[in-house]
Design a protein around this motif. Structure first.
Motif, PDB file in Angstrom:
ATOM      1  N   VAL A   1     -59.267 -29.406  34.247  1.00  0.00           N
ATOM      2  CA  VAL A   1     -58.340 -28.874  33.232  1.00  0.00           C
ATOM      3  C   VAL A   1     -57.100 -29.749  33.104  1.00  0.00           C
ATOM      4  CG1 VAL A   1     -59.184 -26.506  33.424  1.00  0.00           C
ATOM      5  CG2 VAL A   1     -57.265 -27.249  34.876  1.00  0.00           C
ATOM      6  N   GLY A   2     -57.224 -31.011  33.506  1.00  0.00           N
ATOM      7  CA  GLY A   2     -56.173 -31.965  33.180  1.00  0.00           C
ATOM      8  C   GLY A   2     -55.293 -32.450  34.309  1.00  0.00           C
ATOM      9  N   PHE A   3     -55.415 -31.870  35.499  1.00  0.00           N
ATOM     10  CA  PHE A   3     -54.635 -32.382  36.626  1.00  0.00           C
ATOM     11  C   PHE A   3     -55.306 -33.653  37.131  1.00  0.00           C
ATOM     12  CE2 PHE A   3     -53.291 -28.022  36.394  1.00  0.00           C
ATOM     13  CZ  PHE A   3     -51.953 -28.051  36.771  1.00  0.00           C
ATOM     14  N   ASP A   4     -54.516 -34.712  37.296  1.00  0.00           N
ATOM     15  CA  ASP A   4     -55.145 -35.987  37.645  1.00  0.00           C
ATOM     16  C   ASP A   4     -54.574 -36.653  38.885  1.00  0.00           C
ATOM     17  OD1 ASP A   4     -52.716 -36.833  36.682  1.00  0.00           O
ATOM     18  OD2 ASP A   4     -53.518 -37.863  34.934  1.00  0.00           O
TER      19      ASP A   4
ATOM     20  N   MET B   1     -41.442 -37.130  28.238  1.00  0.00           N
ATOM     21  CA  MET B   1     -42.282 -36.002  28.623  1.00  0.00           C
ATOM     22  C   MET B   1     -42.155 -35.749  30.120  1.00  0.00           C
ATOM     23  SD  MET B   1     -46.362 -35.601  28.036  1.00  0.00           S
ATOM     24  CE  MET B   1     -46.138 -36.197  26.357  1.00  0.00           C
ATOM     25  N   ASP B   2     -42.088 -34.486  30.527  1.00  0.00           N
ATOM     26  CA  ASP B   2     -41.926 -34.135  31.927  1.00  0.00           C
ATOM     27  C   ASP B   2     -43.274 -33.873  32.589  1.00  0.00           C
ATOM     28  OD1 ASP B   2     -39.184 -34.295  31.635  1.00  0.00           O
ATOM     29  OD2 ASP B   2     -38.986 -32.175  31.105  1.00  0.00           O
ATOM     30  N   PHE B   3     -43.244 -33.795  33.922  1.00  0.00           N
ATOM     31  CA  PHE B   3     -44.435 -33.496  34.695  1.00  0.00           C
ATOM     32  C   PHE B   3     -44.406 -32.059  35.182  1.00  0.00           C
ATOM     33  CE2 PHE B   3     -45.387 -37.905  34.752  1.00  0.00           C
ATOM     34  CZ  PHE B   3     -46.713 -38.017  35.157  1.00  0.00           C
ATOM     35  N   ILE B   4     -45.609 -31.515  35.422  1.00  0.00           N
ATOM     36  CA  ILE B   4     -45.762 -30.215  36.058  1.00  0.00           C
ATOM     37  C   ILE B   4     -46.312 -30.437  37.459  1.00  0.00           C
ATOM     38  CG2 ILE B   4     -46.968 -27.998  36.034  1.00  0.00           C
ATOM     39  CD1 ILE B   4     -44.879 -28.247  33.830  1.00  0.00           C
ATOM     40  N   GLU B   5     -45.633 -29.856  38.441  1.00  0.00           N
ATOM     41  CA  GLU B   5     -46.140 -29.850  39.811  1.00  0.00           C
ATOM     42  C   GLU B   5     -46.668 -28.452  40.104  1.00  0.00           C
ATOM     43  OE1 GLU B   5     -44.240 -31.348  43.855  1.00  0.00           O
ATOM     44  OE2 GLU B   5     -43.594 -29.293  43.383  1.00  0.00           O
ATOM     45  N   LEU B   6     -47.941 -28.366  40.455  1.00  0.00           N
ATOM     46  CA  LEU B   6     -48.562 -27.113  40.868  1.00  0.00           C
ATOM     47  C   LEU B   6     -48.706 -27.154  42.381  1.00  0.00           C
ATOM     48  CD1 LEU B   6     -50.024 -24.436  40.015  1.00  0.00           C
ATOM     49  CD2 LEU B   6     -52.152 -25.764  40.100  1.00  0.00           C
ATOM     50  N   ARG B   7     -48.023 -26.255  43.058  1.00  0.00           N
ATOM     51  CA  ARG B   7     -48.077 -26.212  44.527  1.00  0.00           C
ATOM     52  C   ARG B   7     -49.026 -25.097  44.935  1.00  0.00           C
ATOM     53  NH1 ARG B   7     -45.219 -28.325  48.703  1.00  0.00           N
ATOM     54  NH2 ARG B   7     -43.901 -29.448  47.206  1.00  0.00           N
ATOM     55  N   VAL B   8     -50.058 -25.454  45.701  1.00  0.00           N
ATOM     56  CA  VAL B   8     -51.108 -24.502  46.070  1.00  0.00           C
ATOM     57  C   VAL B   8     -51.180 -24.377  47.587  1.00  0.00           C
ATOM     58  CG1 VAL B   8     -53.567 -23.964  45.940  1.00  0.00           C
ATOM     59  CG2 VAL B   8     -52.433 -25.119  44.017  1.00  0.00           C
TER      60      VAL B   8
ATOM     61  N   THR C   1     -49.146 -33.736  33.102  1.00  0.00           N
ATOM     62  CA  THR C   1     -48.027 -33.798  32.174  1.00  0.00           C
ATOM     63  C   THR C   1     -47.839 -32.449  31.482  1.00  0.00           C
ATOM     64  OG1 THR C   1     -49.545 -34.743  30.556  1.00  0.00           O
ATOM     65  CG2 THR C   1     -48.115 -36.268  31.739  1.00  0.00           C
ATOM     66  N   GLU C   2     -46.628 -32.229  31.009  1.00  0.00           N
ATOM     67  CA  GLU C   2     -46.258 -30.940  30.426  1.00  0.00           C
ATOM     68  C   GLU C   2     -47.120 -30.597  29.217  1.00  0.00           C
ATOM     69  OE1 GLU C   2     -41.944 -28.825  30.000  1.00  0.00           O
ATOM     70  OE2 GLU C   2     -42.208 -30.767  29.026  1.00  0.00           O
ATOM     71  N   ASP C   3     -47.514 -31.608  28.437  1.00  0.00           N
ATOM     72  CA  ASP C   3     -48.307 -31.340  27.240  1.00  0.00           C
ATOM     73  C   ASP C   3     -49.734 -30.919  27.553  1.00  0.00           C
ATOM     74  OD1 ASP C   3     -48.751 -33.979  28.193  1.00  0.00           O
ATOM     75  OD2 ASP C   3     -49.694 -34.514  26.301  1.00  0.00           O
ATOM     76  N   VAL C   4     -50.237 -31.289  28.731  1.00  0.00           N
ATOM     77  CA  VAL C   4     -51.607 -30.954  29.125  1.00  0.00           C
ATOM     78  C   VAL C   4     -51.667 -29.610  29.838  1.00  0.00           C
ATOM     79  CG1 VAL C   4     -53.519 -31.669  30.635  1.00  0.00           C
ATOM     80  CG2 VAL C   4     -52.301 -33.371  29.249  1.00  0.00           C
ATOM     81  N   PHE C   5     -50.600 -29.241  30.496  1.00  0.00           N
ATOM     82  CA  PHE C   5     -50.588 -28.050  31.348  1.00  0.00           C
ATOM     83  C   PHE C   5     -50.817 -26.767  30.552  1.00  0.00           C
ATOM     84  CE2 PHE C   5     -47.892 -24.678  33.397  1.00  0.00           C
ATOM     85  CZ  PHE C   5     -48.744 -24.428  34.465  1.00  0.00           C
ATOM     86  N   ASN C   6     -51.780 -25.967  31.027  1.00  0.00           N
ATOM     87  CA  ASN C   6     -52.055 -24.659  30.435  1.00  0.00           C
ATOM     88  C   ASN C   6     -52.061 -23.629  31.551  1.00  0.00           C
ATOM     89  OD1 ASN C   6     -53.224 -22.306  29.389  1.00  0.00           O
ATOM     90  ND2 ASN C   6     -54.436 -23.446  27.884  1.00  0.00           N
TER      91      ASN C   6
END
Length: 276
Positions: A25-28, A1-8, A42-47
């Motif tokens: 909402v799942g970012f930890d 499973m891959d990760f999602i990076e959200l850059r803000v 994680t990719e499965d949690v990201f919405n």
């Protein structure tokens, strides 16, 4: 499973608000930078709809930009080799990657290759946990590291004299990474990396020390179980939550039989010490 990076990209006060919202909402995992912060899940949690809804509510409070990308397991090492800088915690602990020079002038050294796991000491919560560990007697103790990530706290525990550490995490690559980092630090004979959540503790005798750097919701959900697996008189160190969440953590901890002792803070993050 891959990760999602959200850059803000956001000003400081707004960043604090957004981190709290994204945690719901799942970012930890969150890493500050000069423009704002990065958040990971994680990719499965990201919405993406959840993220867009949060951002839309705060657009009028300051300059706000955001984007996301997928970080695959294959390119994770390259990302960290490019961005991971060595650091020193509490003037005593060197944290570095294998490709950084050693620091023999410091009493403790931890070598970490993060791979797909989080926990390099750069995040406030990890550094705060290590600072608190330095105040705790680990000599010949049996330690539990819940949500072990890279295994950095487990390695620190052994450096402080722990006889054994059980390092537990829910992600397969994290358990593998913790085992690899234990070997990298020559403490593999005293660190067991185990895949699972608190149910993986079934059949274990109580521990002398518990380390739990996870997040507020998991800590609250599992607090009663921690109470079952800590010896009377033993310390438990928590992190992964904000100062405003400490009253919730404290209430749950006291209900589970723990007594509050102290806390450290950095950039609104907390690491608190309780004792059973």
């Amino acid at each position: 499973m891959d990760f999602i990076e959200l850059r803000v990209k956001a000003p400081g006060e707004l960043s604090d608000i957004l981190v709290a919202e994204l945690a719901e909402v799942g970012f930890d995992t969150f890493e500050d930078n000069d423009e704002g912060f990065c958040a990971y899940t994680t990719e499965d949690v990201f919405n993406p709809d959840d993220v867009a809804e949060i951002m839309s509510r705060y657009e009028g409070l300051g300059e706000l930009e955001y984007s996301h990308r997928t970080i695959t397991r294959q390119n994770w090492n390259a990302e960290w080799e490019k961005n991971f800088q060595p650091l020193v915690i509490a003037d005593k602990v060197s944290v570095r990657a294998p490709f950084h020079p050693a620091r023999p002038d410091l009493p403790y050294e931890i070598v970490i290759m993060p791979r797909m796991s989080f926990g390099t000491g750069h995040h406030d919560t990890t550094a705060l946990m290590i600072e608190n560990q330095l105040t705790i007697d680990h000599q010949n103790k049996r330690v539990l590291d819940m949500g072990c990530g890279t295994g950095i706290l487990a390695v620190m525990a052994v450096h402080l004299g722990a006889a054994s550490v059980l390092a537990v995490d829910v992600e397969p690559w994290t358990a593998e990474n913790a085992a690899d980092n234990a070997a990298e630090n020559h403490v593999q004979d005293r660190v067991e990396a185990r895949l699972g959540d608190v149910t993986a503790l079934e059949g274990e005798a109580p521990f002398d020390i518990i380390l739990a750097n996870i997040n507020r919701n998991v800590l609250l959900e599992d607090m009663g179980t921690y109470g079952q697996y800590l010896k009377a008189g033993g310390p438990i160190l928590f992190s992964g939550f904000y100062e405003e969440d400490l009253p919730l953590i404290r209430a749950a901890a006291e209900q589970a039989g723990f007594t509050y002792e102290s806390m450290r803070t950095s950039n609104h993050w907390v690491s608190a010490v309780f004792r059973k």
